[in-house]
Design an enzyme around this catalytic site. Sequence first.
Site, PDB file in Angstrom:
ATOM      1  N   GLU A  10      12.456  36.235  -4.710  1.00 15.53           N
ATOM      2  CA  GLU A  10      12.646  34.781  -4.677  1.00 15.53           C
ATOM      3  C   GLU A  10      13.481  34.396  -3.453  1.00 15.53           C
ATOM      4  O   GLU A  10      13.143  33.472  -2.726  1.00 15.53           O
ATOM      5  CB  GLU A  10      13.341  34.313  -5.972  1.00 15.53           C
ATOM      6  CG  GLU A  10      13.581  32.805  -5.985  1.00 15.53           C
ATOM      7  CD  GLU A  10      14.201  32.295  -7.285  1.00 15.53           C
ATOM      8  OE1 GLU A  10      14.635  33.106  -8.114  1.00 15.53           O
ATOM      9  OE2 GLU A  10      14.243  31.061  -7.455  1.00 15.53           O
ATOM     10  N   SER A  48      17.680  31.234 -16.534  1.00 15.58           N
ATOM     11  CA  SER A  48      18.954  30.540 -16.810  1.00 15.58           C
ATOM     12  C   SER A  48      19.029  30.021 -18.235  1.00 15.58           C
ATOM     13  O   SER A  48      18.030  29.617 -18.825  1.00 15.58           O
ATOM     14  CB  SER A  48      19.108  29.341 -15.863  1.00 15.58           C
ATOM     15  OG  SER A  48      18.990  29.721 -14.526  1.00 15.58           O
TER      16      SER A  48
END
Length: 386
Positions: free
Chosen positions: A239, A125
């Site tokens: 994930e 991110s």
Amino acid sequence: MAADAFRTQVRDWIADHFPTALAGRGVPTDDEILDDDRLAWRAAFGATGWGVPTWPTAYGGAGLGRAEARIIAQELTAAHAYNPIGGMGVIMLGPTLLEYGTELQKLRHLPPIARGEIRWCQGFSEPGAGSDLASLQCRAEDRGDHFLLNGQKIWTSYADLADWCFCLVRTDTSKKQGGISFVLFDMRQSGVEVRPIRLISGDSPFCETFLSDVRAEKDDLVGDLNGGWGIAKRLLQHERSAISDSGDIMAGGVSLVEIAREAVGLDDDGRLADPDLRARIIQNEMEQKLVELTLARVAAEARAGHVGGSASSILKNAGVRAFQDRAELIVEAKGLQGLGWEGDGFSEQELTLVREWLHGKAWSIFGGSDEVQNNIIAKQILGLPS
Ligand SMILES: Cc1cc2nc3c(=O)[nH]c(=O)nc-3n(C[C@H](O)[C@H](O)[C@H](O)COP(=O)(O)OP(=O)(O)OC[C@H]3O[C@@H](n4cnc5c(N)ncnc54)[C@H](O)[C@@H]3O)c2cc1C
């Protein structure tokens, strides 16, 4: 080895090696400084390869099947013990390197993960690239045998404690997804500046990470140059699957039913005394079971060569919902004892589970938000127009 014999071997080994002082204390938090017992347990368990039981032995695993892996997990729970080998290296980078890494990368990076020695963080991110991750701008410049990285990452969980980072960088500005590469770099070098973001609770679970002329070796480019987007999507699937598989980690392996039984007691027929709570717990147990069975089916399909990648988005949303409902039920069953933040009136387990309940709120954001998973399901699975 037959399943029963393997179970006995695991049980005996845990009895011989698990420090009794750790019984019921659960997995250490990510920022906990490990005491001697925790360090000894990690070293002993890491040496067996059972922390990552299905990884090949050449890369630090135990080369076992899922059935044996399940036996290890069951025996750990039965002994009120825990698997001390975890983190992003295990759930995200490891499976990704097994699939896309070079032999050199696997031999170099996987064994230290399997022994719990190296902590990894995820540099995906950026301030302008969260849900729209492919907008990322952090640049990597080709300098012959290495890349120089410049830019900023954000929400980098435990970057302040990490040794290495797996990172998405821009190597071509003319294409969006097609200009992204996946690199690994050492966090302990000048040029990496980490600023923990302090939350209102006082915790700093994640950081701003600034990269100024940071070096990533060419050997640590995973996959092809500008081929990082597909690898990142695969890592996010790992994930999401791991997030959906986390439903039974609450309160150091103590079950919701046990907690409720202790809190509200049993009726004359030996059932949970509160019928409404009982019905909702059963519903939650069924949902949790459905997630577990679906995970097992997806894993079996993957072994048979069927890549069911986008299903991890369904599993993430379903698993997180079951987990969050379960956390609510635990807090509700505990009553006032389920709302303690500090003080002698609360046990360590009660203080842990109230934090897990609150932290559970973040689960519908990291790994891609609920809404982003719904978009993937709509597009990739249902074939709806975007
Ligand atoms: C506890 C925690 C740990 C994290 N750890 C890491 C980490 O280690 N490494 C890392 O790289 N990142 C990490 N993240 C970041 C996480 O991946 C992002 O927060 C997440 O992807 C959302 O991005 P954003 O915060 O920029 O929100 P935005 O993308 O700005 O989204 C804001 C809201 O808009 C909604 N939204 C956005 N786009 C759409 C759309 N197209 N359709 C419908 N709704 C939309 C979102 O669902 C969300 O509700 C972490 C986040 C949290 C909360």
